[in-house]
Scaffold this active site. Structure first.
Site, PDB file in Angstrom:
ATOM      1  N   GLY A  30       0.830  -1.093  -0.064  1.00 61.00           N
ATOM      2  CA  GLY A  30      -0.080  -0.158   0.499  1.00 61.00           C
ATOM      3  C   GLY A  30       0.740   1.710   0.198  1.00 61.00           C
ATOM      4  O   GLY A  30       2.028   1.036  -0.597  1.00 61.00           O
ATOM      5  N   HIS A  36       4.008   1.041  -7.706  1.00 64.41           N
ATOM      6  CA  HIS A  36       3.426   0.597  -7.696  1.00 64.41           C
ATOM      7  C   HIS A  36       2.229   0.403  -8.742  1.00 64.41           C
ATOM      8  O   HIS A  36       1.850  -0.687  -9.948  1.00 64.41           O
ATOM      9  CB  HIS A  36       2.463   0.758  -6.716  1.00 64.41           C
ATOM     10  CG  HIS A  36       3.305   0.902  -4.963  1.00 64.41           C
ATOM     11  ND1 HIS A  36       3.552   1.526  -3.988  1.00 64.41           N
ATOM     12  CD2 HIS A  36       3.548  -0.787  -4.944  1.00 64.41           C
ATOM     13  CE1 HIS A  36       3.720   1.415  -3.179  1.00 64.41           C
ATOM     14  NE2 HIS A  36       3.906  -0.037  -3.563  1.00 64.41           N
ATOM     15  N   GLY A 149       8.942  -5.542  -8.628  1.00 65.53           N
ATOM     16  CA  GLY A 149       9.563  -4.429  -9.112  1.00 65.53           C
ATOM     17  C   GLY A 149      11.198  -4.388  -9.106  1.00 65.53           C
ATOM     18  O   GLY A 149      11.597  -5.235  -8.494  1.00 65.53           O
ATOM     19  N   LYS A 151      12.717  -2.530  -8.194  1.00 59.18           N
ATOM     20  CA  LYS A 151      13.409  -1.641  -7.605  1.00 59.18           C
ATOM     21  C   LYS A 151      14.276  -2.332  -6.042  1.00 59.18           C
ATOM     22  O   LYS A 151      15.161  -2.181  -5.640  1.00 59.18           O
ATOM     23  CB  LYS A 151      12.435  -0.741  -7.035  1.00 59.18           C
ATOM     24  CG  LYS A 151      13.003  -0.013  -5.466  1.00 59.18           C
ATOM     25  CD  LYS A 151      12.832   1.583  -5.356  1.00 59.18           C
ATOM     26  CE  LYS A 151      12.834   1.598  -3.975  1.00 59.18           C
ATOM     27  NZ  LYS A 151      12.386   1.184  -2.805  1.00 59.18           N
TER      28      LYS A 151
HETATM   29  P1  AMP Z   1       6.277  -2.110  -1.849  1.00 56.90           P
HETATM   30  O1  AMP Z   1       4.534  -1.863  -1.306  1.00 56.90           O
HETATM   31  O2  AMP Z   1       7.089  -0.572  -1.270  1.00 56.90           O
HETATM   32  O3  AMP Z   1       5.839  -3.642  -1.059  1.00 56.90           O
HETATM   33  O4  AMP Z   1       6.091  -2.589  -2.483  1.00 56.90           O
HETATM   34  C1  AMP Z   1       5.536  -3.702  -3.641  1.00 56.90           C
HETATM   35  C2  AMP Z   1       6.063  -3.436  -5.790  1.00 56.90           C
HETATM   36  O5  AMP Z   1       6.064  -2.087  -6.163  1.00 56.90           O
HETATM   37  C3  AMP Z   1       6.893  -4.921  -5.157  1.00 56.90           C
HETATM   38  O6  AMP Z   1       7.137  -5.581  -6.333  1.00 56.90           O
HETATM   39  C4  AMP Z   1       8.544  -3.401  -5.676  1.00 56.90           C
HETATM   40  O7  AMP Z   1       9.795  -3.868  -5.636  1.00 56.90           O
HETATM   41  C5  AMP Z   1       7.247  -2.353  -6.334  1.00 56.90           C
HETATM   42  N1  AMP Z   1       8.008  -0.847  -6.235  1.00 56.90           N
HETATM   43  C6  AMP Z   1       8.203  -0.090  -5.378  1.00 56.90           C
HETATM   44  N2  AMP Z   1       8.564   0.820  -5.789  1.00 56.90           N
HETATM   45  C7  AMP Z   1       8.714   0.667  -7.520  1.00 56.90           C
HETATM   46  C8  AMP Z   1      10.101   1.996  -8.275  1.00 56.90           C
HETATM   47  N3  AMP Z   1       9.825   2.983  -7.264  1.00 56.90           N
HETATM   48  N4  AMP Z   1       9.732   0.932  -9.078  1.00 56.90           N
HETATM   49  C9  AMP Z   1       9.398  -0.112  -9.853  1.00 56.90           C
HETATM   50  N5  AMP Z   1       8.333  -0.738  -8.622  1.00 56.90           N
HETATM   51  C10 AMP Z   1       8.645  -0.717  -7.479  1.00 56.90           C
END
Ligand code: AMP
Length: 283
Positions: A30, A36, A149, A151
């Site tokens: 979230g 995302h 991602g 990232k």
């Molecule tokens: P998180 O909510 O931080 O667990 O991220 C959920 C998904 O979004 C994961 O697969 C992350 O790698 C991806 N994600 C988060 N930030 C980025 C970004 N800046 N660019 C691409 N994907 C992202």
């Protein structure tokens, strides 16, 4: 948008879904941003339906980490998901995912112990928590494709390994890093930064870019020398403390010589009390 909050309701929805139609899965914690959203857009394009999950997974946070204060802007997130036409949101409470008797952990050896998983950084239990929750989601959703991602490159490698090792048969789709105009990788944690910290944070991707330049222009320079150079740029930035900067093989995540291709330049830094990660893949 259908919002599902329990495992049993999700299973009931899943069992009614035509078995030959594709489902894309986008797991998130979230506090949604354009990084995302890029994963969701791709999933919406490539699959018959898309399941987004919002779950701040308690077991991937260490005892001194930011589980309690992790941002949960629920209404804002719902508006974003509806705006993009996401059909299904699975957003369980922690107790719906982890009963009192929960005792299984998935440990992806090797890959989980390096970089962010080293004892000096977040430690290997972080990726144990990630692997466990992703395995639960893959088992429950049974998606054709799941989107992650670059990232969180190490997380992506851990998930690719676990998907192969445990025969989930899902296609893990790697999605490129989405950045702010000044190069900072988008992250839910960026919202913790004060204005002064935010401007310090912009130096992190710049320093990695300098490392990348050296990798492509100074072909005789060693990994150690390049890492030293990146660290020296970061050491001059106010409020910034280096967790690690490493040059690794993107498959094994083990340290690799600077001439290796592809090569991953990966790092984590603290800006005040906020920990940020970023990387550049040189191919
Ligand atoms: P998180 O909510 O931080 O667990 O991220 C959920 C998904 O979004 C994961 O697969 C992350 O790698 C991806 N994600 C988060 N930030 C980025 C970004 N800046 N660019 C691409 N994907 C992202």
């Amino acid at each position: 948008m259908k919002i599902i909050r329990s495992v049993s309701s999700f299973r009931a929805w899943r069992d009614r879904f035509p078995f030959d139609a594709s489902i894309g899965l986008v797991p998130t914690m979230g506090a949604l941003h354009d990084g995302h959203m890029s994963l969701m857009e791709r999933s919406l394009r490539e699959n018959k339906t898309t399941v987004v999950t919002i779950f701040v997974n308690p077991i991937q946070f260490g005892p001194r980490e930011d589980l309690k204060k992790y941002p949960r802007p629920w209404r804002n997130d719902l508006a974003k998901l509806r705006g993009r036409g996401v059909p299904v949101l699975f957003a369980p409470e922690p107790r719906a995912m982890y009963s009192d008797n929960f005792s299984t952990k998935i440990r992806v050896g090797g890959l989980s112990d390096r970089l962010c998983g080293s004892p000096a950084s977040r430690g290997p239990s972080h990726f144990e928590g990630v692997a466990t929750v992703v395995a639960k989601l893959l088992a429950l959703v049974r998606p054709s494709r799941a989107y992650f991602g670059e990232k969180d490159f190490q997380q992506l490698r851990v998930i690719e390994r676990l998907n192969d090792d445990l025969n989930f048969g899902t296609r893990i789709v790697r999605c490129p890093i989405v950045r702010e105009n000044d190069g900072l990788a988008m992250s839910s944690r960026n919202r913790y930064l004060s204005a002064a910290e935010r401007s310090s944070a912009a130096m992190f991707p710049l320093a990695l870019q300098q490392g990348r330049k050296l990798l492509t222009s100074q072909r005789k320079m060693s990994s150690e020398a390049i890492i030293r150079h990146v660290k020296s740029i970061l050491s001059a930035v106010p409020a910034l403390r280096i967790d690690y900067i490493e040059l690794v093989d993107p498959e094994t995540l083990r340290p690799a010589p600077a001439r290796r291709r592809p090569l991953l330049l990966a790092g984590a830094v603290w800006i005040g009390r906020t920990r940020l990660i970023d990387n550049i893949l040189v191919s």
